[in-house]
Write a protein that holds these residues in place. Structure first.
Motif, mmCIF file in Angstrom:
data_model
loop_
_atom_site.group_PDB
_atom_site.id
_atom_site.type_symbol
_atom_site.label_atom_id
_atom_site.label_comp_id
_atom_site.label_asym_id
_atom_site.label_seq_id
_atom_site.Cartn_x
_atom_site.Cartn_y
_atom_site.Cartn_z
ATOM 1 N N ASN A 1 39.635 -2.523 20.366
ATOM 2 C CA ASN A 1 39.869 -1.353 21.221
ATOM 3 C C ASN A 1 38.678 -0.405 21.200
ATOM 4 N N ALA B 1 36.064 -1.721 23.417
ATOM 5 C CA ALA B 1 36.327 -1.460 24.836
ATOM 6 C C ALA B 1 35.879 -0.039 25.186
ATOM 7 N N LEU B 2 36.127 0.892 24.274
ATOM 8 C CA LEU B 2 35.681 2.266 24.494
ATOM 9 C C LEU B 2 34.146 2.325 24.575
ATOM 10 N N HIS B 3 33.509 1.581 23.705
ATOM 11 C CA HIS B 3 32.045 1.482 23.706
ATOM 12 C C HIS B 3 31.550 1.059 25.081
ATOM 13 N N VAL C 1 33.153 1.322 27.886
ATOM 14 C CA VAL C 1 33.427 2.367 28.882
ATOM 15 C C VAL C 1 32.301 3.392 28.872
ATOM 16 N N VAL C 2 31.918 3.817 27.680
ATOM 17 C CA VAL C 2 30.853 4.817 27.583
ATOM 18 C C VAL C 2 29.557 4.254 28.159
ATOM 19 N N SER D 1 29.288 1.987 30.501
ATOM 20 C CA SER D 1 29.391 1.945 31.959
ATOM 21 C C SER D 1 29.115 3.320 32.550
ATOM 22 N N LEU D 2 29.678 4.366 31.928
ATOM 23 C CA LEU D 2 29.444 5.728 32.426
ATOM 24 C C LEU D 2 27.962 6.055 32.375
ATOM 25 N N VAL E 1 32.136 -3.140 33.348
ATOM 26 C CA VAL E 1 33.551 -2.760 33.401
ATOM 27 C C VAL E 1 34.436 -3.998 33.427
ATOM 28 N N VAL F 1 34.903 -4.293 29.440
ATOM 29 C CA VAL F 1 36.033 -3.385 29.213
ATOM 30 C C VAL F 1 37.354 -4.150 29.338
ATOM 31 N N ASN G 1 25.023 -3.907 24.158
ATOM 32 C CA ASN G 1 25.196 -2.660 24.915
ATOM 33 C C ASN G 1 24.005 -1.745 24.709
#
Lengths: 481, 220
Positions: free
Chosen positions: B34, B37-39, B41-42, B44-45, B67, B71, B162
């Motif tokens: 999890n 997945a947050l990693h 998301v950040v 992607s932003l 994403v 993600v 990443n």
């Protein structure tokens, strides 16, 4: 001279097309010979490069340096495909592989050749990175093809270490682009090697330094230099022997070629650190470390894998010392090592098949039970140990003399490493080749031509090098600085 | 230089380092996935912000890949996989959390010192991005060496990757970024499939020295 076809398209297109075709050819016999044919076409196209014009565009490049690598690559690729055709049938009989595996194997062999050729021809450092990654990935899958516990373990280790290596190399590549951007501008130009080398004198030296450290560590992992070598012996020992031969003979060279390209970049920037000493250090550590490790090996393929680490160390050392003579010797040594080591692996492959084991302790008296295999192994080991009149004697002699003139202490350390390795090689080969015979005496259905051809070339080169080849190597050695 | 452009990029890149730290101390696999997945998301932003400020529409492809793949697909597949392999309850404690966090801080300090010192000329945005990226890469390596489970090693590798994507998108106008992110996705897909097919749990299934000897072919 104008060729009626574009050799680059043939060199890249043949393996790509062959890979697709081999994936759908159901018969493994047809597949094996088709594989040979594809390698032969690639070899012919590679040889025609000698007459092709030099050129460089945004993605592809042909110059004196990479022609040497491409021809060597195509030649060893071709002989390995011939060896593989004889070798792989036995694997099928012994039930280690199924026909479906073989189809997969032949297709991957061509994908690997494609990846290596692309890496050698690439003028774009990003493209080169992608190509090396592709070649690595395919070899990982091939190493694990037997699907035994050990093979999967080895493939996993290779995968993880190889991935970390290519990740570091990519970071280095990005840094080179960052250094280039203020000078050559944004976009594709910042990754084109010929553009970079033209403008590198104006790059920020500090950024280049850091980039080179990452690139050396990243691609150095793939060369198998000492602290980063952990994947190499396992990958050699557990995969099919043709793959051990191309790993040692070709893939290590391709990674070294990438290091050389970046070394040239750094050398052209007067304010950046000298790349030589770093390479000398890694090379020397590899030679001495591998020399000692040779004594403790019990597995014959693993034994020769450590010998490959030693020789890649010698070559890196030679290019690190630099100067026309050492570079010449480095190129010669690389060529000779590829030829000799792949010949040894061809021989070892048949030996392991007929004896049903890779353990050194279980293989004895080969010259009595299998004279041809035994004596080719003895000759191959004599060559790899650097005994005259093999070509490796000449190249090692040149490396040592040119080093003595510049840094005597380093030369002494190198000689020490070579002697230690020499002892291990002779000791091992004497137990394997002579003494009371053990194991199966069954005749082999080996195809001896590839190993004979390689050994003949190696011993001829030790006595007589064609002047044209010497001139060519000298020219390349000059350009390597 | 627009203040807010810089600040936002800085926020995302710094956030990525922070999430890397969060991964360091997760000792349960589900939680680790999890956080990964947050990693993603950040990341992607961050990449989306770079695409917007550099006016480089092709970077949105990288965002889309990140994403869709990192993600959604990979975390879901990994959750399923660890349940199938029956290792979802395992707790990893190879190195203590305290020393790992200290080592992580050391690595971040190291990357700041190296990158900020060698890039005084580069534009500040790329410069800070590069320093953060190196920190993420080194933390990814740290995750890989402190874990023994194959799944958490993959996660370490993906977080490392990443960091590379962050560096590549921060280098303005770098060609082949999209191709490289595709190549990496292929690589990771291979790893994940490999782990699943061959049920690799740890790099060495056993700590039995004799088994290791056999594996290395050291035993007669």
């Amino acid at each position: 001279m104008i060729l009626p076809f574009d050799p680059l398209i043939v060199i890249l297109g043949t393996p790509a097309a062959a890979a697709a075709l081999l994936a759908i050819i159901p018969s493994y016999r047809v597949g094996a010979w088709f594989n040979v044919l594809a390698c032969l076409i690639t070899l012919a196209a590679a040889a025609s490069l000698f007459f092709a014009e030099r050129r460089a565009d945004d993605f592809l490049l042909i110059d004196d340096l990479n022609i040497v690598f491409i021809v060597l690559n195509a030649f060893v690729g071709f002989t390995t495909s011939v060896f593989s055709a004889g070798y792989i049938a036995h694997e099928l009989e012994s039930g280690r592989l199924t026909p479906a595996h073989l189809r997969f194997y032949h297709a991957l062999f061509q994908v690997m050749m494609f990846g290596m050729n692309l890496a050698l021809i690439a003028n774009n450092i990003g493209l080169m990175w992608v190509a090396i990654e592709l070649a690595t990935l395919t070899t990982v899958v091939m190493v694990g093809i037997y699907r035994t516990h050990e093979a999967i373990e080895a493939a996993w280790k290779y995968f993880i270490l190889g991935s970390v290596g290519i990740a570091l190399a990519l970071f280095g590549t990005i840094l080179v682009y960052m250094a280039a951007r203020p000078v050559v501008g944004e976009g594709l130009d910042g990754m084109v090697w010929t553009v970079l080398i033209k403008h590198v004198a104006a790059f920020d030296p500090a950024l280049l330094n850091v980039a080179f450290v990452f690139l050396l560590l990243g691609y150095g992992t793939k060369v198998g230099l000492a602290p980063l070598h952990a994947w190499l012996p396992d990958a050699h020992a557990e995969g099919p022997t043709p793959i051990s031969a191309v790993l040692s003979g070709l893939l290590l060279n391709v990674a070294l070629y990438a290091v050389l390209r970046f070394k040239l970049l750094l050398a052209a920037n007067t304010q950046a650190i000298a790349p030589g000493p770093l390479m000398v250090l890694l090379g020397l550590v590899s030679v001495i470390f591998a020399a000692f490790m040779l004594y403790r090996r019990r597995d014959i393929k693993r034994f020769f894998a450590y010998s490959s680490i030693e020789h890649m160390g010698i070559i890196t050392f030679a290019f690190g010392i630099g100067g026309p003579l050492a570079n010449f010797a480095g190129l010669l040594h690389m060529t000779m090592h590829s030829l000799t080591k792949s010949a040894i692996f061809y021989s070892v492959g048949h030996i392991a098949q007929v004896k049903g084991t890779q353990k050194i302790a279980d293989i004895r008296g080969l010259t009595e039970t299998h004279p041809v295999l035994g004596w080719t192994l003895v000759l191959g080991v004599a060559a790899i140990a650097g005994l005259p009149p093999s070509g490796l004697f000449m190249s090692e002699f040149l490396i040592i003399t040119s080093t003595f003139a510049r840094a005597p202490l380093l030369a002494i350390l190198l000689v020490l490493g070579l002697l230690i390795a020499f002892g291990a090689l002779l000791w091992r080969v004497s137990t394997v080749a002579f003494g009371e015979p053990t194991g199966s005496r069954a005749p082999t259905k080996a195809l001896y031509l590839p190993m004979f051809a390689h050994l003949a070339l190696v011993f001829t080169a030790g006595i007589f090098l064609p002047p044209a080849l010497v001139a060519w190597f000298q020219q390349v050695a000059q350009s390597l600085g | 230089m627009n203040g807010y452009v810089f600040d936002t990029a800085h926020l995302f890149a710094g956030g990525l380092v922070l999430v890397s730290f969060m991964m360091l101390y997760q000792d349960r696999l589900h939680a680790l996935i999890n956080v990964f997945a947050l990693h993603a998301v950040v990341l992607s932003l961050s990449v989306a912000w770079q695409a917007y400020t550099q006016a480089a529409p092709h970077l949105y492809v990288t965002v889309a890949i990140a994403v869709a793949f990192k993600v959604l697909v990979i975390p879901i597949a990994l959750h399923q996989m660890i349940r199938r392999l029956g290792i979802h309850r395992e707790i990893e404690t190879v190195v203590g959390i305290g020393p790992t966090m200290l080592a992580g801080m050391g690595l971040v300090a190291l990357s700041m010192m190296v990158m900020l010192r060698v890039t005084p000329e580069a534009d500040p945005l790329a410069r800070e991005d590069l320093a953060f990226a190196l920190a993420v890469i080194l933390l990814g390596l740290l995750i890989m060496v402190t874990r023994r489970n194959a799944v958490s090693q993959i996660i370490g590798f993906m977080s490392l990757e990443n960091g590379l994507i962050l560096a590549a998108t921060g280098a303005k106008g770098m060609p082949l970024v999209v191709e490289i992110s595709v190549a990496f996705s292929v690589l990771i897909a291979f790893i994940v499939i490999g782990v699943f097919l061959f049920r690799i749990r740890e790099r060495f299934d056993t700590v039995d020295v004799h088994a290791l000897d056999r594996f290395r072919g050291e035993r007669r």
